[in-house]
Write a protein that holds these residues in place. Structure first.
Motif, PDB file in Angstrom:
ATOM      1  N   LEU A 126      45.225  29.581 109.124  1.00 16.95           N
ATOM      2  CA  LEU A 126      44.314  29.243 108.361  1.00 16.95           C
ATOM      3  C   LEU A 126      42.593  29.137 107.661  1.00 16.95           C
ATOM      4  O   LEU A 126      42.199  27.675 109.061  1.00 16.95           O
ATOM      5  CB  LEU A 126      45.362  27.974 107.304  1.00 16.95           C
ATOM      6  N   PRO A 127      42.174  28.442 107.038  1.00 10.11           N
ATOM      7  CA  PRO A 127      40.359  27.599 106.601  1.00 10.11           C
ATOM      8  C   PRO A 127      41.038  26.226 106.259  1.00 10.11           C
ATOM      9  O   PRO A 127      42.483  25.702 106.480  1.00 10.11           O
ATOM     10  CB  PRO A 127      40.554  28.459 105.812  1.00 10.11           C
ATOM     11  N   LYS A 128      40.157  25.167 106.995  1.00 13.46           N
ATOM     12  CA  LYS A 128      40.428  23.798 107.096  1.00 13.46           C
ATOM     13  C   LYS A 128      39.231  23.355 106.190  1.00 13.46           C
ATOM     14  O   LYS A 128      38.404  23.602 106.512  1.00 13.46           O
ATOM     15  CB  LYS A 128      40.640  23.134 108.393  1.00 13.46           C
ATOM     16  N   ALA A 129      39.836  22.601 105.254  1.00 12.58           N
ATOM     17  CA  ALA A 129      38.540  21.847 104.718  1.00 12.58           C
ATOM     18  C   ALA A 129      37.745  21.034 105.329  1.00 12.58           C
ATOM     19  O   ALA A 129      38.378  20.283 105.663  1.00 12.58           O
ATOM     20  CB  ALA A 129      39.515  21.589 103.217  1.00 12.58           C
ATOM     21  N   TYR A 184      43.655  33.656  97.150  1.00 12.86           N
ATOM     22  CA  TYR A 184      44.591  32.437  97.032  1.00 12.86           C
ATOM     23  C   TYR A 184      43.666  31.638  95.872  1.00 12.86           C
ATOM     24  O   TYR A 184      42.168  31.360  95.336  1.00 12.86           O
ATOM     25  CB  TYR A 184      44.874  31.260  97.494  1.00 12.86           C
ATOM     26  N   PRO A 185      44.098  31.414  94.508  1.00 12.26           N
ATOM     27  CA  PRO A 185      43.410  30.545  93.517  1.00 12.26           C
ATOM     28  C   PRO A 185      42.897  29.333  93.691  1.00 12.26           C
ATOM     29  O   PRO A 185      43.301  28.646  92.542  1.00 12.26           O
ATOM     30  CB  PRO A 185      44.493  30.768  92.107  1.00 12.26           C
ATOM     31  N   SER A 186      42.793  28.750  94.657  1.00 13.77           N
ATOM     32  CA  SER A 186      42.635  27.539  94.864  1.00 13.77           C
ATOM     33  C   SER A 186      41.028  26.766  95.874  1.00 13.77           C
ATOM     34  O   SER A 186      41.018  28.294  97.128  1.00 13.77           O
ATOM     35  CB  SER A 186      43.488  26.475  95.544  1.00 13.77           C
ATOM     36  N   PRO A 187      40.257  26.122  95.880  1.00 12.71           N
ATOM     37  CA  PRO A 187      39.424  26.257  96.985  1.00 12.71           C
ATOM     38  C   PRO A 187      40.107  25.360  98.734  1.00 12.71           C
ATOM     39  O   PRO A 187      39.271  25.793  99.722  1.00 12.71           O
ATOM     40  CB  PRO A 187      38.037  25.356  96.585  1.00 12.71           C
ATOM     41  N   ASP A 188      41.100  25.358  98.555  1.00 10.97           N
ATOM     42  CA  ASP A 188      42.018  24.669  99.697  1.00 10.97           C
ATOM     43  C   ASP A 188      42.922  25.064  99.485  1.00 10.97           C
ATOM     44  O   ASP A 188      44.131  24.327  99.949  1.00 10.97           O
ATOM     45  CB  ASP A 188      42.026  23.614 100.294  1.00 10.97           C
ATOM     46  N   PRO A 189      43.623  26.590 100.290  1.00 11.45           N
ATOM     47  CA  PRO A 189      45.145  27.306 100.102  1.00 11.45           C
ATOM     48  C   PRO A 189      45.933  26.367 100.778  1.00 11.45           C
ATOM     49  O   PRO A 189      47.331  25.834 100.554  1.00 11.45           O
ATOM     50  CB  PRO A 189      44.778  28.406 100.492  1.00 11.45           C
ATOM     51  N   LEU A 191      46.030  22.842 101.133  1.00 15.11           N
ATOM     52  CA  LEU A 191      46.513  21.864 100.626  1.00 15.11           C
ATOM     53  C   LEU A 191      47.320  22.390  99.653  1.00 15.11           C
ATOM     54  O   LEU A 191      48.364  21.627  99.089  1.00 15.11           O
ATOM     55  CB  LEU A 191      45.707  21.148 100.457  1.00 15.11           C
ATOM     56  N   MET A 192      46.887  23.052  98.780  1.00 16.06           N
ATOM     57  CA  MET A 192      46.803  22.930  96.822  1.00 16.06           C
ATOM     58  C   MET A 192      47.924  24.591  97.098  1.00 16.06           C
ATOM     59  O   MET A 192      48.440  24.937  95.760  1.00 16.06           O
ATOM     60  CB  MET A 192      45.541  23.837  96.494  1.00 16.06           C
ATOM     61  N   ASN A 193      48.502  25.343  98.027  1.00 16.26           N
ATOM     62  CA  ASN A 193      48.777  26.481  97.537  1.00 16.26           C
ATOM     63  C   ASN A 193      49.380  26.782  99.072  1.00 16.26           C
ATOM     64  O   ASN A 193      50.006  27.754  98.904  1.00 16.26           O
ATOM     65  CB  ASN A 193      47.684  27.636  97.530  1.00 16.26           C
ATOM     66  N   LEU A 194      50.301  25.659  99.533  1.00 18.67           N
ATOM     67  CA  LEU A 194      51.115  25.847 100.070  1.00 18.67           C
ATOM     68  C   LEU A 194      52.732  26.762  99.780  1.00 18.67           C
ATOM     69  O   LEU A 194      53.093  27.105 100.425  1.00 18.67           O
ATOM     70  CB  LEU A 194      51.416  24.234 101.369  1.00 18.67           C
ATOM     71  N   PRO A 195      53.059  25.812  98.999  1.00 23.68           N
ATOM     72  CA  PRO A 195      54.338  27.844  98.704  1.00 23.68           C
ATOM     73  C   PRO A 195      53.860  28.660  98.981  1.00 23.68           C
ATOM     74  O   PRO A 195      54.996  29.586  99.250  1.00 23.68           O
ATOM     75  CB  PRO A 195      54.709  27.328  97.064  1.00 23.68           C
ATOM     76  N   ALA A 196      53.015  29.229  98.285  1.00 25.38           N
ATOM     77  CA  ALA A 196      52.546  30.470  97.755  1.00 25.38           C
ATOM     78  C   ALA A 196      52.196  30.753  99.509  1.00 25.38           C
ATOM     79  O   ALA A 196      52.792  32.221  99.419  1.00 25.38           O
ATOM     80  CB  ALA A 196      51.634  31.033  97.238  1.00 25.38           C
ATOM     81  N   LEU A 197      51.685  30.382 100.193  1.00 26.72           N
ATOM     82  CA  LEU A 197      51.929  31.100 101.631  1.00 26.72           C
ATOM     83  C   LEU A 197      52.934  30.895 102.527  1.00 26.72           C
ATOM     84  O   LEU A 197      52.743  32.093 103.051  1.00 26.72           O
ATOM     85  CB  LEU A 197      50.570  29.500 102.266  1.00 26.72           C
ATOM     86  N   ILE A 198      53.464  29.729 102.461  1.00 22.25           N
ATOM     87  CA  ILE A 198      54.897  30.230 102.908  1.00 22.25           C
ATOM     88  C   ILE A 198      55.745  30.965 102.639  1.00 22.25           C
ATOM     89  O   ILE A 198      56.286  31.756 103.103  1.00 22.25           O
ATOM     90  CB  ILE A 198      55.949  28.567 102.398  1.00 22.25           C
ATOM     91  N   GLU A 199      55.568  31.464 100.790  1.00 20.88           N
ATOM     92  CA  GLU A 199      56.132  32.760 100.962  1.00 20.88           C
ATOM     93  C   GLU A 199      55.950  34.198 101.256  1.00 20.88           C
ATOM     94  O   GLU A 199      56.683  34.714 101.779  1.00 20.88           O
ATOM     95  CB  GLU A 199      56.164  32.833  99.082  1.00 20.88           C
ATOM     96  N   ASP A 200      54.209  34.193 101.878  1.00 18.69           N
ATOM     97  CA  ASP A 200      53.574  35.083 102.097  1.00 18.69           C
ATOM     98  C   ASP A 200      53.930  35.357 103.271  1.00 18.69           C
ATOM     99  O   ASP A 200      53.434  36.209 103.784  1.00 18.69           O
ATOM    100  CB  ASP A 200      52.055  35.342 101.885  1.00 18.69           C
ATOM    101  N   ILE A 207      51.654  19.708 109.015  1.00 22.91           N
ATOM    102  CA  ILE A 207      51.880  19.061 108.844  1.00 22.91           C
ATOM    103  C   ILE A 207      51.036  18.159 108.741  1.00 22.91           C
ATOM    104  O   ILE A 207      51.016  17.434 106.947  1.00 22.91           O
ATOM    105  CB  ILE A 207      51.699  17.728 110.226  1.00 22.91           C
ATOM    106  N   ALA A 208      49.694  18.346 108.051  1.00 21.26           N
ATOM    107  CA  ALA A 208      48.412  17.751 107.426  1.00 21.26           C
ATOM    108  C   ALA A 208      48.783  18.348 105.993  1.00 21.26           C
ATOM    109  O   ALA A 208      48.273  16.831 105.122  1.00 21.26           O
ATOM    110  CB  ALA A 208      47.108  18.666 107.601  1.00 21.26           C
ATOM    111  N   SER A 209      49.034  19.622 105.251  1.00 20.56           N
ATOM    112  CA  SER A 209      48.793  19.162 104.474  1.00 20.56           C
ATOM    113  C   SER A 209      50.566  18.413 103.110  1.00 20.56           C
ATOM    114  O   SER A 209      50.520  17.795 102.356  1.00 20.56           O
ATOM    115  CB  SER A 209      49.473  20.976 104.183  1.00 20.56           C
TER     116      SER A 209
END
Length: 587
Positions: A126-129, A184-189, A191-200, A207-209
């Protein structure tokens, strides 16, 4: 075909370097999620090297050695220094995977990820902001805690600076991502799209999220509790997750981010039955409050045994008479304790140590006849109402609380919220007790981090707890003489420090604290809290994260400065700023 067989078929070898960020504290143990992660990674690696940044117990070192090929223990270890120490071997591997203890997993098929990235020589999960996404200087880059590169590159002259310094910014930024942020619809997936990432199918979850600064989460309207719910739904062992979370961040951060507060009575009608056996511990210096507290005991479901402590035979006889006159009878005992030094705290930890150690009990309910005569009469009455009407407000709410304990073995203690009307607790609640609390933590070999300003604690010392979450207190062997007499009962003494440490001791057993509010009392308190926040906020920059920066003398974002000094101009520029952010792909 195993993962190792599949790698052999394509002629690809893989070295894994797993870094455990250890806390250099006596009693610290390697969290169990680390062993879970290593077991999940092992089939995908030809060689697994684990580095630990502080000394660990012989038991933990042996457990790591059972899954790893090599275990290195040294302060200051980094991925880069480990690669440098293995340079002659590392250069021979087609791939070097750098990862570590900052992830939960695996929770999805890792083979699919490796297959999808087979043609990518350099990649990150994943990328990290670099900074919060609302900061104009924020940018995404490879997460150095999950980075894959060829062994030849890891050992090359191009990355000599990284190997020598360990600075993650010296890693190459030209790699790809297994989970492309543009999807993903955010600049920091992360942090901001964790449920979608897990679903994918994200196999390892950062843990940082979950432990992000709550002021940042608030500014971005991110709810880390949603990510935790998605993580739980994968079927991962939640005891290991909670152990890792409690080791990673102070309780105030976790309580806020993970939604560990419940308004009792808001759930569907709970069942009346429970298999949990309760020990109700009541300390009654004021024997005329017997009926008031027993009315709360009457709300408890299931089998309840009552132990009441008091200070002399006259009070004991009065309490026995009041108990005999009540409609509901319990198996009970009224004890005259040897001393009132330490009041309700010593009554529990010294006077009732024997029953507190009785493993036949599941739940301990601690109440006492609180009058707070040192406070204003209104404040004293409100404090008592705050405690009882939030913790044990009515039958339905108490049954719901017991269902929470029954359904989640990681819930260790339930407590009312911080009392903040009249009492200046917000941001100041250690009140001279921090030093004594730290000394207690050292004696208990407690390694969970303490909160800086306002500890998560049952102020007023009334709570409902799982017995195992209280058991470590018995190891101290406290006596009456450890507590000051009545003239020395105040902040900075043992009883007040113990009060502030109940939740941290529970956390040390791998169990989290849950804050509970009664519907009526909670509504009153929320209204006053909201009013106080807006009254302070009206005189500061708009966002809480900027307010703290302003008060600490740190630089604010240009938007915050403009909003503070020229609000009219700021409001007119807001639509333009939003369009510019949209063009940059930011919300």
């Amino acid at each position: 075909m195993t993962s190792t067989d599949e790698r052999a078929a394509v002629g690809r070898s893989r070295l894994g370097v797993y870094l455990v960020q250890a806390r250099p504290a006596d009693g610290w143990r390697v969290p169990s999620h680390v062993l879970t992660a290593l077991s999940g990674l092992r089939p995908h690696l030809d060689l697994l090297v684990v580095g630990v940044t502080a000394d660990v117990t012989a038991v933990d070192r042996a457990a790591l050695g059972e899954v790893a090929d090599l275990v290195l223990v040294e302060a200051g270890l980094t991925h880069a220094s480990i690669v440098e120490s293995l340079r002659d071997r590392a250069v021979t591997y087609d791939q070097v995977l750098l990862t570590g203890s900052g992830w939960f997993g695996p929770v999805a098929d890792l083979t699919k990820v490796f297959d999808r990235m087979a043609d990518a020589p350099v990649w990150s999960l994943l990328p990290k902001a670099s900074r919060p996404s609302f900061d104009p200087a924020s940018r995404l880059g490879p997460d150095p805690d999950w980075y894959v590169m060829p062994g030849a590159l890891a050992c090359s002259e191009d990355l000599r600076g990284w190997r020598e310094s360990g600075r993650s910014e010296d890693l190459l930024d030209s790699g790809r991502y297994a989970f492309d942020p543009t999807g993903y619809p955010s600049p920091d997936p992360a942090l901001m799209n964790l449920p979608a990432l897990i679903e994918d199918g994200l196999p390892f979850v950062p843990i940082a999220s979950f432990v992000v600064d709550p002021l940042v989460a608030d500014r971005l309207a991110v709810v880390p509790a949603d990510g935790l719910a998605s993580l739980r739904a994968t079927g991962i062992a939640m005891d290991g997750v909670w152990e890792g979370l409690l080791d990673a961040a102070p309780l105030r951060v976790l309580s806020t981010n993970l939604g560990l507060t419940r308004v009792l009575g808001s759930a569907p009608q709970p069942t009346a039955a429970t298999s949990l056996r309760t020990l109700a511990l009541l300390h009654l210096y004021y024997d005329d409050l017997t009926d008031d507290l027993m009315e709360r005991v009457d709300l408890l479901p299931g089998e309840v045994h009552v132990v009441i402590t008091t200070t002399d035979e006259q009070r004991r006889a009065s309490i026995e008479g009041r108990l005999a006159a009540r409609a509901r009878q319990y198996s009970h005992e009224v004890r005259v304790i040897a001393s009132n030094r330490g009041r309700d705290i010593s009554a529990m930890l010294v006077g009732c140590a024997d029953v507190l150690g009785d493993e036949s009990y599941d739940i301990v309910v601690k109440l006492h006849g609180k009058r707070s005569l040192q406070d204003d009469v209104n404040a004293s009455a409100w404090f008592r109402r705050h405690l009882l009407d939030n913790l044990l407000p009515d039958h339905r709410a108490v049954r719901e609380l017991y269902e929470w304990f029954g359904s989640d073995p990681q819930l260790g203690i339930a407590l009312p919220p911080v009392v903040h009307m009249y009492y200046p607790t917000m941001g100041h609640a250690w009140l001279g007790n921090r030093g004594t609390a730290e000394a207690l933590a050292e004696r208990l070999r407690l390694t969970v981090p303490l909160d800086e300003d306002t500890p998560v604690a049952p102020y007023g010392s009334m709570f409902v707890a799982r017995r195992e979450a209280l058991a470590p207190w018995l190891s101290l062997g406290l006596t009456w003489d450890d507590f000051p007499d009545g003239s020395g009962y105040g902040d900075g003494t043992l009883a007040h420090a113990v009060e502030r440490m109940f939740c941290y001791v529970a956390a040390g057993t791998g169990r989290y604290p849950g804050t509970v509010l009664g519907a009526s009392t909670g509504g009153i308190e929320y209204g006053f809290l909201e009013y106080k926040l807006q009254a302070v906020g009206a005189r500061l920059p708009a966002y809480a994260v900027d307010q703290v920066a302003f008060l600490e003398g740190r630089s604010l974002s240009w938007r915050a400065v403009l909003q503070r000094r020229l609000p009219g101009v700021a409001n007119r520029l807001r639509p333009i700023y939003r369009r510019l952010r949209a063009l940059r792909g930011r919300p």
